[in-house]
Motif scaffolding. Structure first.
Motif, mmCIF file in Angstrom:
data_model
loop_
_atom_site.group_PDB
_atom_site.id
_atom_site.type_symbol
_atom_site.label_atom_id
_atom_site.label_comp_id
_atom_site.label_asym_id
_atom_site.label_seq_id
_atom_site.Cartn_x
_atom_site.Cartn_y
_atom_site.Cartn_z
ATOM 1 N N ALA A 1 10.728 0.701 -11.816
ATOM 2 C CA ALA A 1 10.772 0.148 -10.464
ATOM 3 C C ALA A 1 11.751 0.989 -9.653
ATOM 4 C CB ALA A 1 11.219 -1.310 -10.487
ATOM 5 N N VAL A 2 11.359 1.344 -8.416
ATOM 6 C CA VAL A 2 12.138 2.271 -7.591
ATOM 7 C C VAL A 2 12.287 1.719 -6.190
ATOM 8 C CG1 VAL A 2 12.330 4.650 -6.773
ATOM 9 C CG2 VAL A 2 11.089 4.178 -8.879
ATOM 10 N N ILE A 3 13.445 1.972 -5.581
ATOM 11 C CA ILE A 3 13.683 1.578 -4.194
ATOM 12 C C ILE A 3 14.526 2.663 -3.539
ATOM 13 C CG2 ILE A 3 15.850 0.277 -4.510
ATOM 14 C CD1 ILE A 3 14.500 -1.964 -2.787
ATOM 15 N N GLY A 4 14.300 2.912 -2.249
ATOM 16 C CA GLY A 4 15.048 3.972 -1.573
ATOM 17 C C GLY A 4 14.599 4.130 -0.135
ATOM 18 N N PRO A 5 14.765 5.331 0.452
ATOM 19 C CA PRO A 5 14.453 5.521 1.871
ATOM 20 C C PRO A 5 12.970 5.741 2.153
ATOM 21 C CG PRO A 5 15.311 7.545 0.954
ATOM 22 C CD PRO A 5 15.404 6.515 -0.139
ATOM 23 N N THR A 6 12.150 5.897 1.117
ATOM 24 C CA THR A 6 10.705 5.966 1.269
ATOM 25 C C THR A 6 10.077 4.907 0.371
ATOM 26 O OG1 THR A 6 10.435 7.599 -0.506
ATOM 27 C CG2 THR A 6 10.775 8.458 1.722
ATOM 28 N N GLY A 7 8.838 4.557 0.664
ATOM 29 C CA GLY A 7 8.170 3.544 -0.151
ATOM 30 C C GLY A 7 6.698 3.474 0.168
ATOM 31 N N CYS A 8 5.995 2.672 -0.604
ATOM 32 C CA CYS A 8 4.537 2.619 -0.525
ATOM 33 C C CYS A 8 4.050 1.681 0.575
ATOM 34 C CB CYS A 8 3.970 2.161 -1.872
ATOM 35 S SG CYS A 8 2.185 1.888 -1.845
ATOM 36 N N LYS A 9 3.249 2.237 1.470
ATOM 37 C CA LYS A 9 2.469 1.438 2.422
ATOM 38 C C LYS A 9 1.059 2.016 2.433
ATOM 39 C CE LYS A 9 5.180 1.817 6.096
ATOM 40 N NZ LYS A 9 6.466 2.392 5.632
ATOM 41 N N TYR A 10 0.126 1.303 1.837
ATOM 42 C CA TYR A 10 -1.249 1.770 1.793
ATOM 43 C C TYR A 10 -1.981 1.404 3.083
ATOM 44 C CZ TYR A 10 -1.113 2.585 -3.317
ATOM 45 O OH TYR A 10 -0.841 3.039 -4.582
ATOM 46 N N LEU A 11 -2.982 2.203 3.406
ATOM 47 C CA LEU A 11 -3.854 1.909 4.537
ATOM 48 C C LEU A 11 -4.976 0.991 4.068
ATOM 49 C CD1 LEU A 11 -4.674 2.778 7.542
ATOM 50 C CD2 LEU A 11 -6.275 4.336 6.408
ATOM 51 N N ASP A 12 -4.961 -0.249 4.575
ATOM 52 C CA ASP A 12 -6.098 -1.149 4.368
ATOM 53 C C ASP A 12 -6.512 -1.204 2.894
ATOM 54 O OD1 ASP A 12 -8.017 -2.915 5.214
ATOM 55 O OD2 ASP A 12 -9.477 -1.384 5.766
ATOM 56 N N GLU A 13 -5.552 -1.609 2.033
ATOM 57 C CA GLU A 13 -5.754 -1.491 0.595
ATOM 58 C C GLU A 13 -5.248 -2.732 -0.130
ATOM 59 O OE1 GLU A 13 -6.786 -0.844 -2.748
ATOM 60 O OE2 GLU A 13 -7.193 0.972 -1.560
ATOM 61 N N PRO A 14 -6.144 -3.469 -0.802
ATOM 62 C CA PRO A 14 -5.717 -4.681 -1.510
ATOM 63 C C PRO A 14 -4.753 -4.410 -2.664
ATOM 64 C CG PRO A 14 -8.025 -4.157 -1.997
ATOM 65 C CD PRO A 14 -7.607 -3.270 -0.870
ATOM 66 N N ARG A 15 -4.711 -3.177 -3.139
ATOM 67 C CA ARG A 15 -3.828 -2.858 -4.264
ATOM 68 C C ARG A 15 -2.357 -2.701 -3.854
ATOM 69 N NH1 ARG A 15 -7.660 1.770 -6.853
ATOM 70 N NH2 ARG A 15 -8.234 1.941 -4.661
ATOM 71 N N GLN A 16 -2.047 -2.952 -2.577
ATOM 72 C CA GLN A 16 -0.653 -2.867 -2.124
ATOM 73 C C GLN A 16 0.264 -3.769 -2.947
ATOM 74 O OE1 GLN A 16 0.811 -0.994 0.223
ATOM 75 N NE2 GLN A 16 2.804 -2.007 0.313
ATOM 76 N N THR A 17 -0.202 -4.977 -3.244
ATOM 77 C CA THR A 17 0.665 -5.928 -3.954
ATOM 78 C C THR A 17 0.843 -5.562 -5.432
ATOM 79 O OG1 THR A 17 -1.270 -7.357 -4.293
ATOM 80 C CG2 THR A 17 0.161 -7.856 -2.417
ATOM 81 N N GLN A 18 0.023 -4.651 -5.946
ATOM 82 C CA GLN A 18 0.246 -4.158 -7.303
ATOM 83 C C GLN A 18 1.358 -3.121 -7.325
ATOM 84 O OE1 GLN A 18 -3.459 -2.722 -9.001
ATOM 85 N NE2 GLN A 18 -4.614 -4.463 -8.186
ATOM 86 N N TYR A 19 1.529 -2.421 -6.200
ATOM 87 C CA TYR A 19 2.517 -1.336 -6.151
ATOM 88 C C TYR A 19 3.884 -1.833 -5.691
ATOM 89 C CZ TYR A 19 3.740 3.630 -6.161
ATOM 90 O OH TYR A 19 4.291 4.860 -6.473
ATOM 91 N N VAL A 20 3.908 -2.727 -4.726
ATOM 92 C CA VAL A 20 5.181 -3.215 -4.180
ATOM 93 C C VAL A 20 5.344 -4.686 -4.529
ATOM 94 C CG1 VAL A 20 6.539 -3.597 -2.095
ATOM 95 C CG2 VAL A 20 5.128 -1.545 -2.296
ATOM 96 N N LYS A 21 6.455 -4.978 -5.208
ATOM 97 C CA LYS A 21 6.759 -6.356 -5.605
ATOM 98 C C LYS A 21 8.218 -6.639 -5.282
ATOM 99 C CE LYS A 21 3.420 -5.922 -9.381
ATOM 100 N NZ LYS A 21 3.213 -5.871 -10.847
ATOM 101 N N ALA A 22 8.449 -7.671 -4.483
ATOM 102 C CA ALA A 22 9.802 -8.072 -4.085
ATOM 103 C C ALA A 22 10.580 -6.889 -3.502
ATOM 104 C CB ALA A 22 10.550 -8.679 -5.266
ATOM 105 N N GLY A 23 9.878 -6.032 -2.751
ATOM 106 C CA GLY A 23 10.527 -4.918 -2.078
ATOM 107 C C GLY A 23 10.644 -3.655 -2.913
ATOM 108 N N TRP A 24 10.408 -3.759 -4.218
ATOM 109 C CA TRP A 24 10.523 -2.613 -5.113
ATOM 110 C C TRP A 24 9.164 -1.953 -5.310
ATOM 111 C CZ3 TRP A 24 14.919 -0.848 -8.017
ATOM 112 C CH2 TRP A 24 16.093 -1.544 -7.728
ATOM 113 N N ASN A 25 9.176 -0.629 -5.509
ATOM 114 C CA ASN A 25 7.963 0.142 -5.761
ATOM 115 C C ASN A 25 7.745 0.281 -7.265
ATOM 116 O OD1 ASN A 25 7.323 1.422 -2.880
ATOM 117 N ND2 ASN A 25 9.540 1.518 -3.208
ATOM 118 N N TYR A 26 6.517 0.063 -7.703
ATOM 119 C CA TYR A 26 6.148 0.189 -9.113
ATOM 120 C C TYR A 26 5.108 1.318 -9.247
ATOM 121 C CZ TYR A 26 8.536 -4.171 -10.316
ATOM 122 O OH TYR A 26 9.488 -5.148 -10.530
ATOM 123 N N PRO A 27 5.577 2.540 -9.541
ATOM 124 C CA PRO A 27 4.642 3.674 -9.591
ATOM 125 C C PRO A 27 3.619 3.616 -10.720
ATOM 126 C CG PRO A 27 6.905 4.421 -9.271
ATOM 127 C CD PRO A 27 6.974 2.979 -9.647
ATOM 128 N N GLY A 28 3.793 2.693 -11.675
ATOM 129 C CA GLY A 28 2.822 2.572 -12.752
ATOM 130 C C GLY A 28 3.173 3.384 -13.979
#
Length: 558
Positions: free
Chosen positions: A401-428
């Motif tokens: 899990a990663v957090i910092g000055p950049t992060g994941c925002k997908y365009l029109d993508e239901p998988r957003q909630t798989q990548y970002v959880k409670a503000g943290w990024n989960y690269p998989g």
């Protein structure tokens, strides 16, 4: 600390803004270092050119090829001309998407810079994509115009012809080599003024859509702002890469891939360095020879390419090369040691993500710990967590899990909630972390093979197989098995002159048993002529997993 722009958007076309995830699904962004404090209004390309000018680099080379070399000042003039073509001749307005299609070249770099400086949204695409793949990107990004290398226009035209909705899209070609081509970007730019006012974008305005390379299946569009681009410059390049204005950078990752965009354009500009683009496709031997001829000091490519380059590096030497950056996929220790033996250079390894823009875990060569990718890059925080999101004790394997000055925002993508959880990024990715903060890559979380109750990381078995002298490349996945749940299956490409057959299967199995815990050995070994890879060189394990579903057991269990 979170930073929010108080400046209104300068992009009247709000298509991308309107198709972002709801704010509650966004990652938390942190700007808790002085270098990450940025103005609320900033244009990334304008900022990079201004930085070079203020440092006295206007006359220094920026973009190099065998045909021409452009200084920072000359490149800025060309960027201004192209920006005027886009806004004056084509009538595009900030926020419109511009599809960019081309290999790595001076013209492609100028097109990207001009697009972003004009407040438009760059949608760069991989050169090898076919019409069907391009059509999917066009349908999602809805570009208003396309800039395409003249040699790559056929597939793009086929994609556009298949969709009536693209009838009004404006297509210009570049790299025409002086040929009389209608709608040539170069000819139109030559008629334009060399001065252009950059769009006064908000820091949170959109700079690019980066389509993921498809290692996990359907590509997704990651959205990055002007602030994201500049924040990426102030993290890994500042603290780990530490390039200088005297550096000449080259490498294989496409500019359409954020690894290439950062390494081969944005980061050299931030450092005042220059970048060389070849006129011929890279092969391992050609890259080594060009490193010497061009005087390159920094090289970017994937582990597989370094492995193939090692013999040629030993044969031809590496000239002035001082930094070799490996990213894009896990770096096996066997490849690191092979490169070090051939060149004397310690590889600079790192892991990043299209969704995060670039590298967030890495170590400079002097801080390498064998087997580890490195420590978290200043500006980011990373943890190894369990299923509940809580940090695990050091040494345990869990999700990164990663957090910092950049992060994941997908365009029109239901998988957003798989990548970002409670503000943290989960690269998989599955990782462990030692007591000193070094992160050890295990596998993509979907590359974990569970066999008879044991967890086996595919890349770990690959690294062991690569140490065998007969193996050129390999990919390891799980094959469904009624008795064990899954069995470990290895697809192996042999070196020339090696004979496939049952004796070699057993030799490889025994080799893995002696290198790793015996339960990790591949019960099935399939010899193949090549492995499925993305254009960026990443192994497509999802394609191997699909293949494994159809692959019957070929070897007796030993």
């Amino acid at each position: 600390m979170s930073m929010k722009s108080t400046v209104p958007s300068a992009q009247p076309d709000q298509f991308v803004h309107d198709h972002l995830p709801p704010p509650e699904q966004w990652p938390e962004l942190r700007f808790d270092r002085p270098e990450l404090e940025m103005p609320a209004q900033v244009n990334a390309v304008q900022a990079l050119f201004q930085r070079a000018q203020q440092a006295g680099h206007a006359g220094r080379p920026l973009l190099r090829s065998d045909e021409r070399t452009l200084s920072y000042a000359q490149a800025q003039s060309e960027v201004n001309r192209i920006a005027n073509v886009l806004t004056v001749d084509l009538g595009l307005v900030p926020g419109n998407r511009v599809l960019l299609r081309g290999g790595n070249s001076v013209a492609m770099a100028l097109a990207w810079l001009a697009t972003v400086q004009a407040g438009l949204v760059a949608v760069a695409t991989m050169p090898l994509l076919r019409a069907k793949e391009l059509a999917a990107i066009i349908a999602k990004a809805q570009p208003a115009a396309a800039l395409c290398d003249v040699k790559l226009q056929d597939e793009l035209k086929a994609a556009l012809a298949a969709d009536a909705a693209t009838a009004g899209l404006k297509l210009l070609v570049f790299n025409t080599g002086g040929a009389e081509v209608p709608h040539s970007l170069e000819k139109m730019a030559a008629r334009q003024c060399e001065h252009s006012t950059p769009c006064p974008t908000a820091a949170t305005d959109i700079a690019l859509l980066a389509f993921t390379s498809g290692t996990t299946g359907t590509p997704k569009a990651a959205v990055h702002t002007h602030r994201d681009v500049l924040a990426a410059c102030e993290t890994w390049p500042r603290h780990v890469l530490r390039a200088t204005p005297d550096d000449i950078v080259m490498g294989s990752p496409p500019l359409a891939f954020t690894f290439g965009l950062g390494g081969l354009l944005v980061f050299p500009m931030w450092a005042g360095a220059s970048v060389y683009f070849p006129s011929i496709p890279y092969t391992p031997e050609a890259m080594v020879q060009l490193i010497g001829r061009v005087g390159a000091t920094i090289c970017y490519t994937a582990p597989t390419f370094y492995r193939q380059m090692a013999a040629f590096a030993q044969q031809h030497g590496i000239g002035k090369l001082r930094i070799s950056v490996s990213a894009g996929e896990g770096l096996p220790d066997a490849t690191r040691q092979l490169w070090k033996q051939a060149t004397g250079l310690e590889m600079l390894d790192g892991i990043g993500a299209t969704e995060m823009f670039h590298i967030f875990i890495s170590s400079p060569p002097e801080s390498v710990r064998r087997g580890a990718i490195g420590r978290v890059v200043p500006g980011y925080e990373a943890r190894v967590v369990g299923e509940d999101g809580q940090e695990l004790p050091r040494g345990q394997v869990g999700k990164l899990a990663v957090i910092g000055p950049t992060g994941c925002k997908y365009l029109d993508e239901p998988r957003q909630t798989q990548y970002v959880k409670a503000g943290w990024n989960y690269p998989g990715d599955a990782f462990s972390q030692d007591a000193d903060g070094y992160f050890f890559y295990q596998a993509r979380t979907d590359d974990m093979i569970i066999t008879a109750g044991y967890n086996v990381a595919g890349p770990e078995v690959e690294a062991a197989l690569l140490q065998h002298p007969a193996v050129a490349e390999c990919g390891v996945v799980g094959r469904p098995d009624d008795e064990r749940g899954q069995v470990v299956l290895a697809y192996v490409v042999l070196k020339p002159g090696e004979a496939a057959g049952a004796p070699l299967v057993k030799a490889l199995q025994d080799h893995v048993k002696q290198t790793l815990a015996p339960y990790k050995y591949p019960r099935d070994v399939v010899f193949v002529s090549q492995l499925p890879r993305t254009e960026t060189g990443k192994l497509q394990r999802f394609a191997l997993r699909q293949q494994a579903m159809q692959t019957p057991s070929r070897n007796p269990t030993t």
